[in-house]
Write a protein that holds these residues in place. Sequence first.
Motif, PDB file in Angstrom:
ATOM      1  N   LEU A 233      63.608  66.986 -47.548  1.00 20.20           N
ATOM      2  CA  LEU A 233      63.834  68.771 -47.479  1.00 20.20           C
ATOM      3  C   LEU A 233      63.191  69.115 -45.745  1.00 20.20           C
ATOM      4  N   LEU A 234      61.062  69.144 -45.425  1.00 20.29           N
ATOM      5  CA  LEU A 234      61.047  69.954 -44.229  1.00 20.29           C
ATOM      6  C   LEU A 234      61.756  69.262 -42.884  1.00 20.29           C
ATOM      7  N   GLU A 235      62.355  68.431 -43.354  1.00 25.94           N
ATOM      8  CA  GLU A 235      63.431  67.449 -42.259  1.00 25.94           C
ATOM      9  C   GLU A 235      64.402  68.366 -41.960  1.00 25.94           C
TER      10      GLU A 235
ATOM     11  N   ALA B 212      45.567  81.312 -37.904  1.00 24.17           N
ATOM     12  CA  ALA B 212      46.758  81.009 -38.578  1.00 24.17           C
ATOM     13  C   ALA B 212      47.119  81.230 -39.618  1.00 24.17           C
ATOM     14  N   LYS B 213      48.417  80.427 -39.897  1.00 23.02           N
ATOM     15  CA  LYS B 213      49.566  80.962 -40.765  1.00 23.02           C
ATOM     16  C   LYS B 213      49.299  79.886 -42.086  1.00 23.02           C
ATOM     17  N   PHE B 214      48.371  79.626 -43.294  1.00 22.63           N
ATOM     18  CA  PHE B 214      48.351  78.313 -44.158  1.00 22.63           C
ATOM     19  C   PHE B 214      48.940  78.983 -45.734  1.00 22.63           C
ATOM     20  N   MET B 215      49.627  77.897 -45.568  1.00 24.97           N
ATOM     21  CA  MET B 215      50.382  78.639 -47.310  1.00 24.97           C
ATOM     22  C   MET B 215      50.719  77.159 -48.103  1.00 24.97           C
ATOM     23  N   THR B 216      49.957  77.229 -49.520  1.00 22.64           N
ATOM     24  CA  THR B 216      50.199  75.945 -50.604  1.00 22.64           C
ATOM     25  C   THR B 216      50.692  76.758 -51.688  1.00 22.64           C
ATOM     26  N   VAL B 217      51.308  75.970 -51.746  1.00 17.06           N
ATOM     27  CA  VAL B 217      52.200  75.948 -53.343  1.00 17.06           C
ATOM     28  C   VAL B 217      51.948  75.056 -54.147  1.00 17.06           C
TER      29      VAL B 217
ATOM     30  N   THR C 283      57.848  73.244 -55.421  1.00 16.99           N
ATOM     31  CA  THR C 283      57.845  73.372 -53.858  1.00 16.99           C
ATOM     32  C   THR C 283      59.682  72.968 -53.099  1.00 16.99           C
ATOM     33  N   ALA C 284      60.356  72.690 -54.371  1.00 24.06           N
ATOM     34  CA  ALA C 284      61.427  72.380 -53.328  1.00 24.06           C
ATOM     35  C   ALA C 284      62.638  73.273 -53.032  1.00 24.06           C
ATOM     36  N   ASP C 285      62.015  74.684 -54.364  1.00 20.47           N
ATOM     37  CA  ASP C 285      62.015  76.273 -53.656  1.00 20.47           C
ATOM     38  C   ASP C 285      62.055  76.852 -52.715  1.00 20.47           C
ATOM     39  N   VAL C 286      60.381  76.268 -52.484  1.00 22.04           N
ATOM     40  CA  VAL C 286      59.810  77.150 -51.365  1.00 22.04           C
ATOM     41  C   VAL C 286      60.020  76.432 -50.084  1.00 22.04           C
ATOM     42  N   ILE C 287      60.559  74.876 -50.620  1.00 25.61           N
ATOM     43  CA  ILE C 287      60.782  74.651 -48.504  1.00 25.61           C
ATOM     44  C   ILE C 287      61.978  75.726 -47.970  1.00 25.61           C
ATOM     45  N   PRO C 288      62.967  75.280 -48.205  1.00 20.79           N
ATOM     46  CA  PRO C 288      64.156  75.971 -47.451  1.00 20.79           C
ATOM     47  C   PRO C 288      63.717  77.258 -47.806  1.00 20.79           C
ATOM     48  N   GLN C 289      63.003  78.233 -48.143  1.00 19.65           N
ATOM     49  CA  GLN C 289      63.240  79.311 -47.891  1.00 19.65           C
ATOM     50  C   GLN C 289      61.898  79.749 -47.008  1.00 19.65           C
TER      51      GLN C 289
END
Length: 215
Positions: free
Chosen positions: A153-155, A84-89, A119-125
């Motif tokens: 942002l996820l949407e 699995a690929k699991f990212m935490t911010v 998170t606002a910077d990470v989500i688009p990346q």
Amino acid sequence: SAMSKEQRVLQYVQQNASRGDPDSVLAAVDKFGWETEWAMNLGDVKGAILDRFVKETAPQTMLELGTYMGYSAIRIARLLPETAKFMTVEFDQENAAVAREMIEFAGLQNRIIQITSDTADVIPQLKTKYDVETLDMVFIDHWKDVYVRDIKLLETNKLLRKGTVVVADNIIKPGAPEYAEYVRTCGKYDSTFHESRFEYSNDDIDGLEKSVFRG
Ligand SMILES: O=C(c1ccccc1)c1ccc(O)c(O)c1[N+](=O)[O-]
Ligand SMILES: [Mg+2]
């Protein structure tokens, strides 16, 4: 200088849990939370509900917003397969540093991609920098006033697909009323509220919102 609360919890874990044993790390954090100092971990009571959601969903790609000390990241990662690929911010550098040591003590550093950023910077990346196509599951547990900003942002970044499970903590306490309103009324999710108890409290009510994206 004196240790922070988060450092005190980490020290308690290192002195009372077994290295490489995630369940003993969770038990130590929870014992500290119940008996010594409250901390904003998801905790054992709400944690059991999240465990069930993770087992039911069996995500291959998972994202957590709000690492804090790493308690829920350990809780989640211990249930995921190696593949699995699991990212935490986490935005706060000090908390991220404690989390890194807590996750290492639990022996789960190879199963968790820790990102220290907004998170606002990470989500688009996520698609370009982290090679994510879409997310199977998301756990939201950071600042309550940015839950709505971040699910939108996820949407807009096309990270959700039909069936993506989004779970959010603290719907009642401290509360995320705008978020609950949004996921329950925007028409894009099948959303259910799971009442529980606030972390390390016998009296205060809290709960998790589970929202399945309709695609
Ligand atoms: O916001 C707080 C908070 C507010 C005021 C004082 C202490 C904590 C909080 C409380 C319980 C949580 O489970 C949680 O995730 C958070 N949080 O910061 O993300
Ligand atoms: Mg929380």
